[in-house]
Scaffold this motif. Structure first.
Motif, PDB file in Angstrom:
ATOM      1  N   GLN A  11       0.208 -13.417  20.978  1.00 24.38           N
ATOM      2  CA  GLN A  11      -1.132 -14.247  22.304  1.00 24.38           C
ATOM      3  C   GLN A  11      -0.298 -15.450  22.600  1.00 24.38           C
ATOM      4  OE1 GLN A  11      -3.228 -14.503  25.043  1.00 24.38           O
ATOM      5  NE2 GLN A  11      -3.612 -13.307  23.273  1.00 24.38           N
ATOM      6  N   ALA A  21      -3.231 -20.039  24.040  1.00 22.93           N
ATOM      7  CA  ALA A  21      -3.546 -18.697  23.243  1.00 22.93           C
ATOM      8  C   ALA A  21      -3.952 -19.277  22.141  1.00 22.93           C
ATOM      9  CB  ALA A  21      -2.078 -18.330  21.801  1.00 22.93           C
ATOM     10  N   HIS A  24      -7.561 -17.685  24.174  1.00 19.72           N
ATOM     11  CA  HIS A  24      -7.933 -16.142  24.465  1.00 19.72           C
ATOM     12  C   HIS A  24      -8.921 -16.262  22.781  1.00 19.72           C
ATOM     13  CE1 HIS A  24      -6.548 -15.499  28.487  1.00 19.72           C
ATOM     14  NE2 HIS A  24      -5.869 -15.908  28.207  1.00 19.72           N
TER      15      HIS A  24
END
Length: 298
Positions: A11, A21, A24
């Motif tokens: 990620q 990241a 997310h």
């Protein structure tokens, strides 16, 4: 090394940012940084470099990125297979984009004989699928020769030369093979053409067959003009449709040649095989053996 660490790592690599990241992944940045630090400590390498544009992978990071993708894919596949255990069996098969039409009769026969089987299909080049096979992501794969592997041959096919109708190739052999009609009702006549005739025209080569094709020309003291090398046979078709040059690839792609003139190349050296490959050192699973049995009898 844990799967979640690999997910975090990929990620970050995909977003080029620890903060992005973390967003997310629905977590804060400090624990994410800690997990990557732990991973680097375990591996003894630095995985990321910080730049003005964000974080980028080191050489070691690039290696792990590819391997982590395969490991995560394998984990997802295993999860799917375990979930379906006792309900449906899963045959994990790899296919190149140009061999799907060839494989469908085998798959259809197999599916009717074994209705308890579902399929998981991976697309890619022969070499990508070989990597999936070695990593255990797929059970069996379709491939094309030339390939230095043990295999079972499904069929053989010649190469064809494909050109725009405005670029009518001068063939010294006017014999016409099977004729098909495309959706526009324009007839696609498959004629025979010699290497000597092809050497007079600019060519588009699918890189997978570059060495094979050039060696065949050179063996006959011919020096063809290579207008373009490309990594995807479908891309070669687009170049041919624009009349830029003549594309060369296996005959099984003929069904995609709508509106193009097709010539079968009269050269035994350029006949390739579509084959099935599997890990020879590993005992075949029942489902793979059943699939091979169907293919061998068909």
């Amino acid at each position: 090394m844990e799967l979640r660490q690999l997910e975090y790592f990929r990620q970050i690599a995909d977003t080029h940012s620890f903060n992005e990241a973390a967003r997310h992944l629905n977590m804060s940045q400090p624990p994410l940084s800690y997990q990557i630090h732990q991973l680097e400590e375990e591996l003894g390498v630095q995985l990321f470099e910080r730049t003005s544009k964000g974080v980028i992978l080191t050489n070691a990071g690039e290696v792990l990125y590819e391997r982590a993708g395969n490991l995560l894919d394998y984990a997802d596949s295993a999860k799917l297979e375990v979930t379906k255990a006792g309900k449906k069996r899963v045959l994990r098969i790899g296919m190149t984009s140009t061999t799907t039409a060839v494989m469908m009769p085998f798959i259809s026969t197999f599916a009717k004989k074994y209705p308890d089987v579902n399929f998981e299909v991976r697309d890619g080049s022969t070499y990508t699928l070989y990597s999936y096979l070695m990593d255990g992501i797929i059970d069996i794969s379709v491939a094309r020769t030339p390939l230095q592997l043990n295999s079972f041959t499904l069929c053989s096919e010649p190469m064809i030369a494909v050109s725009n109708f405005s670029a009518n190739l001068q063939s010294s052999n006017a014999v016409t093979n099977n004729t098909a009609t495309n959706s526009n009702s324009k007839m696609l006549s498959s004629k025979i053409i010699q290497l000597n005739d092809l050497s007079k025209h600019p060519l588009i080569l699918y890189r997978r067959y570059e060495r094979l094709i050039l060696d065949t020309f050179h063996a006959k003291n011919l020096d063809p003009e290579i207008f373009c090398l490309c990594d995807d046979a479908k891309s070669a078709l687009l170049w041919a449709k624009d009349g830029l040059a003549t594309a060369i690839f296996p005959k099984s792609m003929q069904s995609l040649c709508t509106g193009l003139r097709i010539y079968e190349i009269d050269e035994p050296t350029l006949i390739t095989q579509i084959v099935l490959i599997w890990k020879k050192e590993k005992k075949l699973s029942p489902i793979v053996q059943e699939f091979l049995d169907v293919c061998q009898k068909k």
